[in-house]
Design a protein around this motif. Structure first.
Motif, short mmCIF file in Angstrom:
data_model
loop_
_atom_site.label_atom_id
_atom_site.label_comp_id
_atom_site.label_asym_id
_atom_site.label_seq_id
_atom_site.Cartn_x
_atom_site.Cartn_y
_atom_site.Cartn_z
N LEU A 78 -66.21 -41.35 37.55
CA LEU A 78 -67.39 -41.49 38.40
C LEU A 78 -67.03 -42.27 39.67
N CYS A 79 -67.21 -41.65 40.83
CA CYS A 79 -66.89 -42.29 42.11
C CYS A 79 -65.56 -43.04 42.03
N PRO A 80 -64.48 -42.35 41.66
CA PRO A 80 -63.23 -43.04 41.34
C PRO A 80 -62.54 -43.66 42.54
N HIS A 81 -61.80 -44.74 42.26
CA HIS A 81 -60.98 -45.43 43.27
C HIS A 81 -59.60 -45.65 42.66
N ASP A 82 -58.55 -45.40 43.45
CA ASP A 82 -57.19 -45.52 42.92
C ASP A 82 -56.64 -46.94 42.96
N GLY A 83 -57.26 -47.85 43.73
CA GLY A 83 -56.83 -49.24 43.79
C GLY A 83 -55.58 -49.50 44.60
N ILE A 84 -55.04 -48.48 45.25
CA ILE A 84 -53.75 -48.62 45.93
C ILE A 84 -53.78 -49.67 47.04
N GLU A 85 -54.91 -49.84 47.71
CA GLU A 85 -54.95 -50.78 48.82
C GLU A 85 -54.96 -52.24 48.37
N ARG A 99 -71.69 -40.04 50.62
CA ARG A 99 -71.94 -41.19 51.50
C ARG A 99 -71.43 -42.48 50.87
N ASP A 100 -70.39 -42.36 50.09
CA ASP A 100 -69.78 -43.51 49.44
C ASP A 100 -68.90 -44.24 50.45
N THR A 101 -69.27 -45.46 50.80
CA THR A 101 -68.49 -46.23 51.76
C THR A 101 -67.47 -47.14 51.09
N LEU A 102 -67.54 -47.29 49.76
CA LEU A 102 -66.61 -48.14 49.03
C LEU A 102 -65.43 -47.34 48.46
N ALA A 103 -65.68 -46.10 48.11
CA ALA A 103 -64.61 -45.21 47.65
C ALA A 103 -64.87 -43.87 48.32
N ASN A 104 -64.54 -43.80 49.59
CA ASN A 104 -64.82 -42.60 50.39
C ASN A 104 -64.38 -41.34 49.64
N SER A 105 -65.30 -40.41 49.47
CA SER A 105 -65.01 -39.25 48.62
C SER A 105 -63.88 -38.38 49.15
N GLN A 106 -63.71 -38.30 50.47
CA GLN A 106 -62.62 -37.50 51.01
C GLN A 106 -61.27 -38.16 50.77
N LYS A 107 -61.22 -39.49 50.85
CA LYS A 107 -59.95 -40.20 50.67
C LYS A 107 -59.64 -40.45 49.20
N GLN A 108 -60.67 -40.50 48.37
CA GLN A 108 -60.47 -40.81 46.96
C GLN A 108 -60.72 -39.58 46.07
N ALA A 109 -61.98 -39.30 45.75
CA ALA A 109 -62.30 -38.27 44.76
C ALA A 109 -61.67 -36.91 45.06
N TRP A 110 -61.84 -36.43 46.30
CA TRP A 110 -61.30 -35.10 46.62
C TRP A 110 -59.77 -35.11 46.64
N THR A 111 -59.17 -36.21 47.06
CA THR A 111 -57.71 -36.31 47.03
C THR A 111 -57.21 -36.29 45.59
#
Length: 347
Positions: free
Chosen positions: A167-174, A201-213
């Motif tokens: 759910l609204c995943p974040h990779d934590g790489i940063e 409209r996720d500003t904490l885990a931008n969907s284009q940079k996170q989920a879709w990637t």
């Protein structure tokens, strides 16, 4: 048509139909449910746990799913999912991690896998409400934010899992060293089937940079459902979720905000204890559930898609496959590979 792992999903434009999962698909199921504190199952990787289970008699052996939250989340942040899944015949266990502001995806992956195996011991434990009731071969994991990164790591680490939900995943790489973050090999990796739900409209885990990637790098059976207008908390419960629900009252919100700023400062200053301390105030966590199951909710398709995913891959109900082939009306993006007829929504 089955799509082989590693191949791109066929892109076919499809229209929303009356058969799509919608506002009523986040309703509770036919089974009454019970709740049990499961602190006796805790170990180094998890510090709290609650089991949600169906209480109906005469049921077949039950599958299970373990759920973990994201950065700053207490165990109860994901609690709305527990009774929803249990009412549909799936044992659910929410877990909390030792340092919610500091635990990276790798730690949350370990918590999920440890908790899932620990939960199966209830099948044999004398006096357990689940004694003799669990199908120990049917297990799934679910995580939110950094926990969503952890759920995907678990899917790549344990091939005995039946499926995973991020759910609204974040990779934590940063924020963390590479071994503790979600990463994918150069060649698409196979794993158990993974569902991703996110908001555009996720500003904490931008969907284009996170989920879709994440989705594009997977080689497994997969589906991504992006919710129109959804923020980082849009999938905190089967009926959706909001930031205000997650942060709670003014005092808790202020404490959580302080911990968030301190956590960020620790990372910026490269504090050697940044990955071990849990923040100055353990009460300053996001620990309020939101998006509880209800008969009708504008974003009810979130619960419907998650449930259909589990019905297909965890419970083995092929009738759910057709539900995952139709774009919900609230989707801004909806694409899959290996799930049903070649499916992808032009975005």
């Amino acid at each position: 048509m089955k799509v082989k792992p590693g191949l791109p999903a066929a892109r076919t434009t499809m229209s929303t139909t009356s058969g799509a999962l919608g506002p009523s698909s986040c309703a509770l199921g036919p089974h009454a449910t019970g709740t049990q504190n499961a602190r006796h199952l805790c170990k180094a990787s998890l510090t709290s746990a609650t089991i949600y289970y169906p209480t109906s008699d005469g049921m077949e052996l039950l599958p299970s799913i373990v759920i973990v939250g994201g950065q700053g989340c207490g165990e109860q942040a994901m609690a709305a999912w527990g009774p929803f899944y249990a009412s549909h015949g799936i044992v659910a266990m929410t877990v909390g991690t030792p340092a919610p502001w500091k635990d990276p995806p790798g730690a949350r992956c370990r918590a999920l896998l440890d908790a899932s195996l620990a939960l199966q011991s209830e099948h044999e434990r004398a006096g357990s409400v689940l004694q003799g009731r669990l199908d120990v071969s049917r297990r799934a994991v679910q995580g939110f934010s950094l926990g969503g990164g952890g759920a995907q790591l678990a899917a790549m680490s344990d091939q005995t899992l039946k499926c995973a939900i991020a759910l609204c995943p974040h990779d934590g790489i940063e924020w963390w060293p590479t071994p503790q973050t979600l990463s994918f090999p150069v060649e698409p990796s196979s794993s158990v089937p993974v569902l991703i739900i996110c908001g555009n409209r996720d500003t904490l885990a931008n969907s284009q940079k996170q989920a879709w990637t994440h989705y594009r790098k997977m080689g497994a059976t997969k589906l991504i459902f992006e919710v129109t207008g959804g923020d980082h908390f849009v999938a905190n419960g089967p009926a959706g979720g909001t930031e205000s629900e997650a942060f709670g009252d003014e005092i808790q919100s202020a404490l959580a905000g302080c911990n968030s700023m301190i956590s960020g400062a620790c990372a910026i200053l490269c504090c050697p204890h940044a990955l071990r301390c849990g923040g100055p105030c353990p009460y300053g966590t996001l620990n309020r559930p939101g998006g509880h199951a209800t008969d009708h909710a504008p974003r009810g398709a979130i619960g419907g898609v998650a449930l259909a995913w589990l019905q297909l891959f965890l419970q083995g109900d092929e009738n759910a496959r057709s539900q995952l082939a139709i774009r919900p009306g609230i989707a801004s993006g909806f694409e899959s590979s290996g799930v049903a007829v070649p499916l992808a929504m032009d975005r």
